[in-house]
Design a protein around this motif. Structure first.
Motif, PDB file in Angstrom:
ATOM      1  N   PRO A 190      -3.619   3.480   9.078  1.00  0.00           N
ATOM      2  CA  PRO A 190      -2.988   4.778   9.327  1.00  0.00           C
ATOM      3  C   PRO A 190      -3.975   5.808   9.867  1.00  0.00           C
ATOM      4  CG  PRO A 190      -2.274   3.885   7.217  1.00  0.00           C
ATOM      5  CD  PRO A 190      -3.378   2.990   7.708  1.00  0.00           C
ATOM      6  N   VAL A 234      -6.728   4.159   1.742  1.00  0.00           N
ATOM      7  CA  VAL A 234      -5.501   3.722   2.420  1.00  0.00           C
ATOM      8  C   VAL A 234      -4.644   2.966   1.413  1.00  0.00           C
ATOM      9  CG1 VAL A 234      -4.514   2.321   4.263  1.00  0.00           C
ATOM     10  CG2 VAL A 234      -6.631   3.573   4.672  1.00  0.00           C
ATOM     11  N   VAL A 287      -0.788  -1.318   2.826  1.00  0.00           N
ATOM     12  CA  VAL A 287      -0.807  -1.966   4.142  1.00  0.00           C
ATOM     13  C   VAL A 287      -0.414  -3.431   3.966  1.00  0.00           C
ATOM     14  CG1 VAL A 287      -2.271  -2.703   6.071  1.00  0.00           C
ATOM     15  CG2 VAL A 287      -2.497  -0.394   5.126  1.00  0.00           C
TER      16      VAL A 287
END
Length: 704
Positions: free
Chosen positions: A620, A609, A612
């Motif tokens: 997500p 990921v 963030v």
């Protein structure tokens, strides 16, 4: 002598006993007559704030004022039950808010002086209430001419003139509002955002984290593979009690409904009744009278253009010949007949001005007409202008201060007699017409466009269920009710093939719930009944007959576990599933040095990921995971985490790196943004805090 001695000796005891009995009778009488007030508040009170009663009569007056304002604002003649509930609730919140604020204002000694009051009325920056009531309709700005005109009339008004009392009430309301503003301004001025707050907020919105994770979803374990205990529920409930704070008492009731909608036979019968009117309608020479006698809706006959008629007849009537009758047709719950009375070409819009003369003030219709005629002659002779006469002669002050100007309008915006005069006349003409408002002297200033318009007479009869239909449904409901006991509601419904529906979390002032409308009496019963009671009568809600059973009571305050048990079951299940998942991930972590090794040992793919931020804790493709992202921003880079129990799954992650934003260069701007967000929440937050502290008691469910 023996009797007299006995009485003398025991006189004190007899008096004491007599007084005691009298007091006892008095107290019992009071309890019987008013008594529930000892425990639930007087029937004359709708609530209390810090022990101060809210009188029902005063409250009702405020509700009536709110209703009047609502009708005026939205052009309504009636208020439906849903709107009434909203207005009652709005009025209650206003009353309680004013009371709790007033107590704080009194403690602080806040005042609004004479000069300050005068400045709010006619100073450079008038109060918002003044602006709302004396604004120019076209510009939205304060119309000082209208304001000064009103204040001048107020000064010469007699002491007993109602306008004096109305104005005093208006000013007092404005002063009270100003005090409230001062108090809330003091609170807001005490808010302070420092540089550390600004830095934390900036980083929360801009610092990025890149990470990898493995997870096992709770959904991977079927619910039926998990056994929950009372301890599981109790533990979750104890840890989250504040989530179950109920601001007001709510009740739920189950119900079955018996349909009493119009049948096919009812529809055919009503249609036939309307069809029988066709010959007389065609032969009628006075269609207005025919409509007044035969129609359910007594609508005036006015000219309308395409798009203003009922869609069912719009195109048909615009192409029909005079006298054509169409129908019966069904529209908006009624069978109808429509007759074309007349058609012509007419302007699309008209610009006009008027002087409105009061018949009452002049003494008679004849005198009002004579005054209008004399004003007309003054204007036509050139001795006076319309703009000069309108402000001093028109009782329509809103247009009067603008020289009588009404602006440009289309059909449907004015009363029919006024509309006919200006649309049927010619540019430059003067007309004198009488309406329900008085006598109008009208000047047609301009006319634009030309379109075909039609005058259509409509006779309607609503489609309603017959006595036979309603009696059959009511009989079924009564038969069901006759078989009920406190324990067999569901069984009887199943036997009768009826669906048991639920009106959940109904408040004490509701007039609808569970898809039912106009059930105020049913709601009143629900707030007096005990759980499990069924209503021993049949209620009507629209086209249904309803029988209800009280299924749940949610008291004000922290709700007990048994009330929220169903609500929290998904969360409790996830906690129990996490206990089954944890050993698998802990085993995979044992001896692993990378997230890939954890995934390989657990047979779970690794998900990377990127980017963030703390302020938006969403994984997500997964879900919002506050606990997971929060833990991540406190973690070390390249260090495997322990299993984290999230909202959707149990996670193990490793932070690859953090991307720090550029240094904050404008802390002042950041602080201002945070402060602005706080200010937007302050008013409501302060009021809610004061209400919590004020021990507000609400009796409305039992007295309204």
């Amino acid at each position: 002598m023996g009797i007299m001695g006995f009485l003398r000796e025991r006189f004190g005891k007899i008096v004491a006993i007599t007084i005691g009995l009298a007091l006892g009778v008095f107290i019992v009488t009071e309890v019987v007559q008013y008594g529930k007030s000892y425990f639930n508040g007087s029937a004359n009170d709708v609530g209390q704030v810090d022990g101060e009663k809210i009188d029902r009569a005063d409250f009702d007056k405020k509700v009536e004022q709110s209703v009047a304002n609502y009708k005026q604002r939205y052009g309504q003649t009636n208020v439906d039950p849903q709107a009434m509930s909203y207005l009652q609730e709005q009025t209650w919140n206003q009353v309680v808010s004013l009371m709790v604020l007033q107590k704080e204002i009194d403690k602080l000694g806040l005042v609004v002086g004479v000069d300050e009051t005068q400045d709010m009325i006619s100073g450079p920056t008038p109060n918002q209430m003044i602006l709302q009531n004396f604004a120019n309709q076209q510009t939205g700005q304060l119309d000082r001419t209208a304001l000064n005109d009103f204040l001048g009339r107020l000064r010469v008004a007699k002491a007993e003139d109602p306008i004096k009392a109305s104005w005093a009430s208006f000013v007092n309301q404005m002063i009270d509002n100003k005090k409230d503003e001062k108090y809330l301004a003091m609170i807001k001025n005490g808010l302070y955002i420092n540089s550390l707050d600004a830095k934390d907020d900036y980083e929360a919105k801009n610092k990025l984290v890149n990470f990898k994770y493995v997870s096992v979803d709770y959904a991977s374990i079927p619910d039926n593979k998990v056994t929950l205990t009372d301890g599981d529920y109790q533990s979750y409930y104890d840890d989250h009690k504040n989530m179950f704070k109920n601001p007001r008492e709510l009740r739920s009731f189950d119900f079955v409904a018996f349909d009493a909608s119009p049948s096919k036979d009812d529809s055919a019968a009503v249609k036939e009744q309307v069809a029988k009117l066709i010959p007389d309608f065609k032969a009628s020479t006075n269609d207005s009278v025919f409509v007044a006698i035969n129609a359910e809706t007594k609508a005036p006959l006015v000219y309308q253009k395409k798009g203003q008629l009922d869609p069912k007849i719009d195109t048909i009537m615009l192409g029909a010949a005079k006298g054509f009758v169409y129908g019966p047709y069904f529209s908006n719950g009624s069978f109808k007949l429509a007759k074309l009375v007349d058609s012509r070409f007419s302007p699309d819009s008209v610009k006009a001005r008027h002087i409105l003369i009061s018949i009452q003030a002049e003494g008679s219709p004849e005198k009002a007409l004579a005054k209008a005629d004399s004003l007309k002659k003054l204007i036509q002779s050139g001795k006076k202008t319309f703009a000069e006469l309108a402000p001093i002669n028109s009782i329509d002050k809103q247009s009067g201060v603008k020289g009588g100007e009404l602006g440009t309008f289309t059909r449907g915006q004015m009363v029919p007699v006024f509309e006919d005069a200006v649309f049927d006349g010619k540019k430059g003409e003067f007309k004198i017409v009488t309406s329900q408002f008085g006598v109008h002297l009208v000047e047609i200033e301009d006319q634009k466009g030309s379109s075909k318009v039609v005058k259509v007479a409509v006779v309607d009869k609503p489609l309603e269920a017959s006595t036979k239909t309603t009696s059959a449904a009511y009989s079924k409901a009564q038969a069901f009710l006759g078989n009920l006991t406190k324990d067999n509601f569901d069984a009887e419904a199943k036997k009768a093939g009826l669906q048991v529906k639920t009106a959940e979390d109904v408040n004490g002032l509701a007039s609808s719930g569970g898809g039912l409308e106009n059930i105020r009496e049913l709601v009143r019963w629900a707030f007096k009944a005990d759980k499990g009671d069924f209503r021993e009568q049949v209620d009507q809600a629209g086209n249904e007959y309803v029988i209800a059973r009280l299924s749940q009571i949610k008291p004000k305050g922290i709700l007990p576990l048994d009330v929220v048990k169903k609500q929290i079951t998904p969360q409790v299940l996830n906690i129990a599933k996490a206990k089954q998942i944890l050993p698998k991930l802990e085993s995979a972590l044992n001896g692993a040095s990378t997230i890939e090794q954890v995934g390989q040992k657990a047979g779970i793919p690794v998900t990377p990921v990127q980017n963030v931020v703390f302020a938006n804790p969403v994984v997500p493709g997964s879900a919002q995971e506050n606990k997971l992202i929060g833990a991540m921003f406190g973690s070390q880079v390249n260090k495997l985490s322990k299993p984290i129990e999230g909202d959707k799954a149990v996670y193990v992650y490793v932070v690859e790196n953090f991307l720090n934003p550029p240094p904050l260069t404008n802390a002042l701007r950041q602080r201002e943004q945070i402060a602005q967000q706080l200010l937007q929440r302050t008013d409501n937050a302060v009021l809610e805090a004061l209400k919590d502290k004020a021990n507000v008691k609400d009796y409305r469910a039992k007295v309204l």
